[in-house]
Design a protein around this motif. Structure first.
Motif, PDB file in Angstrom:
ATOM      1  N   ASN A   1      -1.740 -21.345 -42.709  1.00  0.00           N
ATOM      2  CA  ASN A   1      -2.061 -21.091 -41.299  1.00  0.00           C
ATOM      3  C   ASN A   1      -2.954 -22.177 -40.692  1.00  0.00           C
ATOM      4  OD1 ASN A   1      -2.236 -17.961 -42.632  1.00  0.00           O
ATOM      5  ND2 ASN A   1      -0.829 -18.286 -40.912  1.00  0.00           N
ATOM      6  N   VAL A   2      -3.841 -22.755 -41.532  1.00  0.00           N
ATOM      7  CA  VAL A   2      -4.825 -23.724 -41.025  1.00  0.00           C
ATOM      8  C   VAL A   2      -4.980 -24.861 -42.022  1.00  0.00           C
ATOM      9  CG1 VAL A   2      -7.245 -24.092 -40.395  1.00  0.00           C
ATOM     10  CG2 VAL A   2      -6.100 -21.973 -39.740  1.00  0.00           C
ATOM     11  N   ILE A   3      -4.985 -26.095 -41.498  1.00  0.00           N
ATOM     12  CA  ILE A   3      -5.361 -27.271 -42.291  1.00  0.00           C
ATOM     13  C   ILE A   3      -6.723 -27.732 -41.779  1.00  0.00           C
ATOM     14  CG2 ILE A   3      -4.780 -29.628 -42.949  1.00  0.00           C
ATOM     15  CD1 ILE A   3      -1.857 -28.968 -42.361  1.00  0.00           C
ATOM     16  N   ALA A   4      -7.733 -27.668 -42.626  1.00  0.00           N
ATOM     17  CA  ALA A   4      -9.091 -28.046 -42.229  1.00  0.00           C
ATOM     18  C   ALA A   4      -9.413 -29.442 -42.760  1.00  0.00           C
ATOM     19  CB  ALA A   4     -10.097 -27.034 -42.770  1.00  0.00           C
ATOM     20  N   MET A   5      -9.897 -30.295 -41.870  1.00  0.00           N
ATOM     21  CA  MET A   5     -10.294 -31.657 -42.251  1.00  0.00           C
ATOM     22  C   MET A   5     -11.734 -31.864 -41.793  1.00  0.00           C
ATOM     23  SD  MET A   5      -6.774 -33.629 -41.115  1.00  0.00           S
ATOM     24  CE  MET A   5      -7.537 -35.240 -41.267  1.00  0.00           C
ATOM     25  N   PRO A   6     -12.712 -31.555 -42.649  1.00  0.00           N
ATOM     26  CA  PRO A   6     -14.113 -31.654 -42.231  1.00  0.00           C
ATOM     27  C   PRO A   6     -14.610 -33.080 -42.016  1.00  0.00           C
ATOM     28  CG  PRO A   6     -13.957 -31.142 -44.559  1.00  0.00           C
ATOM     29  CD  PRO A   6     -12.570 -31.062 -44.020  1.00  0.00           C
ATOM     30  N   THR A   7     -13.893 -34.075 -42.546  1.00  0.00           N
ATOM     31  CA  THR A   7     -14.221 -35.479 -42.314  1.00  0.00           C
ATOM     32  C   THR A   7     -12.914 -36.244 -42.153  1.00  0.00           C
ATOM     33  OG1 THR A   7     -14.116 -36.347 -44.588  1.00  0.00           O
ATOM     34  CG2 THR A   7     -16.125 -35.178 -43.967  1.00  0.00           C
TER      35      THR A   7
ATOM     36  N   GLY B   1       1.879 -33.745 -34.066  1.00  0.00           N
ATOM     37  CA  GLY B   1       2.321 -32.381 -33.873  1.00  0.00           C
ATOM     38  C   GLY B   1       3.716 -32.101 -34.386  1.00  0.00           C
ATOM     39  N   GLN B   2       4.255 -33.003 -35.222  1.00  0.00           N
ATOM     40  CA  GLN B   2       5.627 -32.850 -35.695  1.00  0.00           C
ATOM     41  C   GLN B   2       5.738 -32.156 -37.051  1.00  0.00           C
ATOM     42  OE1 GLN B   2       8.309 -36.302 -34.924  1.00  0.00           O
ATOM     43  NE2 GLN B   2       6.431 -37.329 -34.237  1.00  0.00           N
ATOM     44  N   LEU B   3       4.626 -31.636 -37.556  1.00  0.00           N
ATOM     45  CA  LEU B   3       4.677 -30.873 -38.801  1.00  0.00           C
ATOM     46  C   LEU B   3       4.624 -29.369 -38.554  1.00  0.00           C
ATOM     47  CD1 LEU B   3       2.498 -32.696 -41.512  1.00  0.00           C
ATOM     48  CD2 LEU B   3       4.976 -32.522 -41.348  1.00  0.00           C
ATOM     49  N   GLY B   4       4.605 -28.980 -37.287  1.00  0.00           N
ATOM     50  CA  GLY B   4       4.498 -27.554 -36.980  1.00  0.00           C
ATOM     51  C   GLY B   4       3.055 -27.095 -36.874  1.00  0.00           C
ATOM     52  N   PHE B   5       2.101 -28.057 -36.807  1.00  0.00           N
ATOM     53  CA  PHE B   5       0.678 -27.754 -36.630  1.00  0.00           C
ATOM     54  C   PHE B   5       0.178 -28.529 -35.414  1.00  0.00           C
ATOM     55  CE2 PHE B   5       1.462 -26.797 -41.019  1.00  0.00           C
ATOM     56  CZ  PHE B   5       0.590 -25.764 -41.353  1.00  0.00           C
ATOM     57  N   HIS B   6      -0.791 -27.973 -34.733  1.00  0.00           N
ATOM     58  CA  HIS B   6      -1.397 -28.674 -33.596  1.00  0.00           C
ATOM     59  C   HIS B   6      -2.911 -28.750 -33.790  1.00  0.00           C
ATOM     60  CE1 HIS B   6      -1.646 -24.369 -32.496  1.00  0.00           C
ATOM     61  NE2 HIS B   6      -2.754 -24.720 -31.853  1.00  0.00           N
ATOM     62  N   LEU B   7      -3.507 -29.782 -33.224  1.00  0.00           N
ATOM     63  CA  LEU B   7      -4.954 -29.950 -33.311  1.00  0.00           C
ATOM     64  C   LEU B   7      -5.615 -28.925 -32.394  1.00  0.00           C
ATOM     65  CD1 LEU B   7      -7.403 -31.551 -34.357  1.00  0.00           C
ATOM     66  CD2 LEU B   7      -7.108 -33.106 -32.416  1.00  0.00           C
ATOM     67  N   ALA B   8      -6.217 -27.915 -32.997  1.00  0.00           N
ATOM     68  CA  ALA B   8      -6.805 -26.821 -32.220  1.00  0.00           C
ATOM     69  C   ALA B   8      -8.263 -27.077 -31.868  1.00  0.00           C
ATOM     70  CB  ALA B   8      -6.689 -25.511 -32.992  1.00  0.00           C
ATOM     71  N   ALA B   9      -8.973 -27.843 -32.696  1.00  0.00           N
ATOM     72  CA  ALA B   9     -10.396 -28.097 -32.434  1.00  0.00           C
ATOM     73  C   ALA B   9     -10.808 -29.396 -33.108  1.00  0.00           C
ATOM     74  CB  ALA B   9     -11.258 -26.936 -32.937  1.00  0.00           C
ATOM     75  N   GLN B  10     -11.696 -30.109 -32.463  1.00  0.00           N
ATOM     76  CA  GLN B  10     -12.247 -31.347 -33.022  1.00  0.00           C
ATOM     77  C   GLN B  10     -13.732 -31.394 -32.695  1.00  0.00           C
ATOM     78  OE1 GLN B  10      -9.972 -35.051 -32.911  1.00  0.00           O
ATOM     79  NE2 GLN B  10     -11.726 -36.093 -31.973  1.00  0.00           N
TER      80      GLN B  10
ATOM     81  N   ARG C   1     -11.846 -31.912 -37.928  1.00  0.00           N
ATOM     82  CA  ARG C   1     -10.653 -31.483 -37.201  1.00  0.00           C
ATOM     83  C   ARG C   1     -10.080 -30.213 -37.835  1.00  0.00           C
ATOM     84  NH1 ARG C   1     -10.011 -37.155 -37.638  1.00  0.00           N
ATOM     85  NH2 ARG C   1     -10.004 -38.227 -35.623  1.00  0.00           N
ATOM     86  N   ILE C   2      -9.521 -29.368 -37.004  1.00  0.00           N
ATOM     87  CA  ILE C   2      -8.863 -28.153 -37.476  1.00  0.00           C
ATOM     88  C   ILE C   2      -7.465 -28.097 -36.874  1.00  0.00           C
ATOM     89  CG2 ILE C   2      -8.932 -25.637 -37.548  1.00  0.00           C
ATOM     90  CD1 ILE C   2     -11.986 -25.859 -37.206  1.00  0.00           C
ATOM     91  N   PHE C   3      -6.471 -28.118 -37.729  1.00  0.00           N
ATOM     92  CA  PHE C   3      -5.080 -28.010 -37.297  1.00  0.00           C
ATOM     93  C   PHE C   3      -4.601 -26.586 -37.577  1.00  0.00           C
ATOM     94  CE2 PHE C   3      -5.694 -32.507 -37.945  1.00  0.00           C
ATOM     95  CZ  PHE C   3      -4.935 -33.100 -36.946  1.00  0.00           C
ATOM     96  N   VAL C   4      -4.035 -25.966 -36.559  1.00  0.00           N
ATOM     97  CA  VAL C   4      -3.565 -24.584 -36.663  1.00  0.00           C
ATOM     98  C   VAL C   4      -2.046 -24.568 -36.559  1.00  0.00           C
ATOM     99  CG1 VAL C   4      -3.608 -22.299 -35.583  1.00  0.00           C
ATOM    100  CG2 VAL C   4      -5.713 -23.656 -35.728  1.00  0.00           C
ATOM    101  N   ARG C   5      -1.441 -23.743 -37.375  1.00  0.00           N
ATOM    102  CA  ARG C   5       0.019 -23.614 -37.389  1.00  0.00           C
ATOM    103  C   ARG C   5       0.536 -23.086 -36.050  1.00  0.00           C
ATOM    104  NH1 ARG C   5       3.344 -20.264 -42.031  1.00  0.00           N
ATOM    105  NH2 ARG C   5       5.236 -19.865 -40.823  1.00  0.00           N
TER     106      ARG C   5
END
Length: 475
Positions: free
Chosen positions: A375-381, A408-417, A447-451
Motif C-alpha cells: 500500500n505504501v513505499i516509504a523513503m525516509p531519505t 507515477g507509472q508503477l501504480g504509486f503516486h507521491l503523496a507526501a514529501q 518521501r511517501i508513495f501511496v498505491r
C-alpha cells in the motif's frame, strides 16, 4: 592560542586569534558534527593540540616539555582515529625548524625520541586493544583502508562512484563544510601562505601548512569522500583564513594613492564591509544549519503523516540500508502496520526492497511480485535514489524502477514529501547537491508513495514494464 603563537603576525596576533575563533564557532560542519558528538571532533581537538605543541617546541626555552606534549597529543589523536598517523610529518618539520635555529642535532634527537616514546605509550594505554588483540586491530584498520580506497565494495559508499578526487571534497568544503565566505578566504589564505613561505621557510607556519597539504592530499585522494574525513584540517584553514584577512585589512588600511586623498573615508568602509561579508556570511550559514534542529526530523514528520493518513493494517515497505517508517511517535507505534515480507535469495524471510542488490531477472521478478501487494513505499531519505543512478552499468533495472516510480507509472503516486534545508531569515539554502552525509542524518528529504486506488498492473504486466528493452549486466 595557535594563532597567537605564529610569530610572523605577532603584532596582530590577537586580531588573528579572535577572528579565527569567531569563524570557527560558526563553521557549519563543526556545528553539525558537534551536535552528533562525532569522533572526528575529538580527533580535530587532539590534532590541533599536537600542532600547537609542535609550534611551541620550535621556539621554546623548554623544548623537552613541548616535545613531550606533542607526543602525548599525537598518541591521543592516534588512539582516537588511526588516520592521524600523518602527524609525524608535523613533528619532523617542527624538529627540523628547531635544528635550523639551534644547530644542535643531539638536542633535536633527544626531544624527538622523547616525543616518540610518549606517543607510543599513550597510544597503547588509551587504545589497549591495539596491543591486546593486535591481529584483529590490524585487520580492522586494513579493512577501513580498503574501504576508503574503494577496493571494498559496500552499499553505503557507492554514492562516490564517478566522483572526482579533490574536486568533490573541495566543492563540499567550500559550499557547505566551511561555508562559502570562510571557504573562499581559506583557499585564498592558503595560496597567500604558500607564497609567503617561499622565502620564510623558518616560519612556524610551515608546520601548519604541511599538515594541511599532507593530510588533505592523502584524504583528498580517497575513493570514499565523507565530508567529516577532512575535519582535522578545518581549524587550520580557519586560522589561515583569519591571518589572510588580517593581512588584507592591514594592506587596505595602508593603501596610499593620491587619488585616495579625497576618499580616505573609503578605506575603513572597505575594511568593515570585507569583515562583515566574511564573518557575517559564515555566521549566517552556521546558524542556517543549526535552524534545521528547530523543526522535527523529516523522518518524524513522515511518520506523523503515515499515522494520520494511512489506515492501520496497511502493508508498507521501505528500502534496505535505510530506515523503516514509521517511527514510534507519541502513542502511535509501527506495529499497527505490516511490513511486506518475502523470501530473499538465501531462502530467508526478509523485509525492505533490496535495491542495492545486483540487477538480475530474479530481482525484477521479486519487485513485480511484491509491489502489487504493497500500500505504501516509504523513503525516509534519498540515499539510494541519489547513489544508484551513479552506476548505470550496474543498475539499469533499479534506475528504471526509480524512473517509473517517480513518474507515477508503477501504480504509486507521491503523496507526501518533507524537506528541511538550512534556512534563516526567510532564506533557504538548497543543499540537495551536498554530500549525502551532510543531510542524511539530520535533515534528509523524506518521501511517501501511496498505491493508486485502482492498481492497474498484474505482476506479469509489471515485470514486462520493468524489463522492457533492458539488458541486465552479467553476473
Amino acid at each position: 592560542m595557535l594563532a597567537r603563537r605564529t610569530k610572523q603576525l605577532r603584532s596582530h596576533a590577537w586580531y588573528v586569534a579572535l577572528l579565527a575563533a569567531a569563524l570557527q564557532v560558526f563553521i557549519p560542519l563543526h556545528l553539525q558534527l558537534s551536535h552528533f558528538y562525532a569522533v572526528d571532533t575529538l580527533l580535530a581537538f587532539f590534532v590541533v593540540l599536537t600542532i600547537f605543541a609542535c609550534v611551541m617546541w620550535v621556539d621554546s626555552q623548554r623544548p623537552f616539555l613541548w616535545a613531550g606534549l606533542a607526543g602525548v597529543a599525537y598518541g591521543l589523536a592516534m588512539a582516537t582515529k588511526f588516520s592521524a598517523a600523518p602527524l609525524v610529518f608535523s613533528l619532523l618539520i617542527a624538529g627540523w625548524l628547531r635544528w635550523r635555529q639551534r644547530r644542535d642535532f643531539f638536542d633535536f634527537a633527544v626531544d624527538f625520541f622523547w616525543a616518540a616514546i610518549l606517543m607510543v605509550f599513550v597510544f597503547f594505554f588509551t587504545q589497549p586493544y591495539a596491543l591486546m588483540d593486535m591481529p584483529n586491530f590490524i585487520q580492522q584498520v586494513s579493512e577501513q583502508g580498503s574501504l576508503v580506497r574503494g577496493s571494498l565494495d559496500l552499499p553505503y559508499v557507492r554514492q562516490f562512484v564517478g566522483t572526482l578526487p579533490f574536486i568533490y571534497q573541495g566543492q563540499n568544503l567550500l559550499l557547505w563544510g566551511m561555508g562559502i565566505t570562510a571557504g573562499v578566504s581559506a583557499i585564498a589564505g592558503c595560496l597567500w601562505l604558500l607564497w609567503f613561505l617561499r622565502r620564510n621557510l623558518n616560519s612556524s607556519w610551515l608546520i601548519v601548512i604541511v599538515w594541511v597539504v599532507v593530510y588533505g592530499g592523502i584524504v583528498g585522494s580517497f575513493y570514499v569522500k565523507f565530508m567529516r574525513y577532512l575535519l582535522p584540517i578545518y581549524p587550520f584553514l580557519t586560522v589561515i583564513a583569519a591571518a589572510f584577512l588580517v593581512v588584507l585589512l592591514q594592506r587596505i588600511g595602508q593603501f596610499d594613492h593620491h587619488y585616495m586623498e579625497r576618499f580616505a573615508w573609503l578605506k575603513p568602509c572597505l575594511q568593515a564591509l570585507l569583515l562583515f561579508i566574511i564573518l557575517g556570511g559564515t555566521i549566517f550559514q552556521g546558524l542556517a544549519l543549526l535552524n534545521v534542529y528547530s523543526e522535527p526530523n523529516t523522518r518524524i514528520q513522515a511518520s506523523n503523516w503515515i499515522y494520520q493518513h494511512i489506515a492501520p493494517g496497511s502493508v508498507l515497505t521501505y528500502e534496505q540500508w535505510d530506515d523503516a517508517l514509521p517511527f514510534p511517535v507519541g502513542k502511535h507505534t509501527p506495529e499497527q502496520y505490516t511490513q511486506a515480507t518475502y523470501m530473499d535469495s538465501n531462502g530467508q524471510s526478509t523485509t525492505g526492497l533490496d535495491l542495492y542488490g545486483d540487477d538480475t531477472q530474479a530481482k525484477a521478478q521479486q519487485l513485480a511480485t511484491l509491489l502489487p501487494t504493497v500500500n505504501v513505499i516509504a523513503m525516509p531519505t534519498d540515499r539510494l535514489d541519489k547513489s544508484i543512478p551513479r552506476a548505470p552499468e550496474r543498475y539499469p533495472l533499479t534506475i528504471r524502477y526509480y524512473q517509473l516510480l517517480f513518474s507515477g507509472q508503477l501504480g504509486f503516486h507521491l503523496a507526501a514529501q518533507f524537506e528541511n534545508h538550512p534556512h534563516l531569515f526567510g532564506i533557504t539554502l538548497d543543499d540537495s547537491s551536498a554530500d549525502e552525509s551532510y543531510s542524511v542524518f539530520d535533515h534528509p528529504t523524506a518521501r511517501i508513495f501511496v498505491r493508486d486506488p485502482h492498481y492497474p498492473y498484474t505482476s506479469q504486466q509489471l515485470l514486462e514494464k520493468l524489463m522492457a528493452g533492458l539488458n541486465l549486466p552479467p553476473k
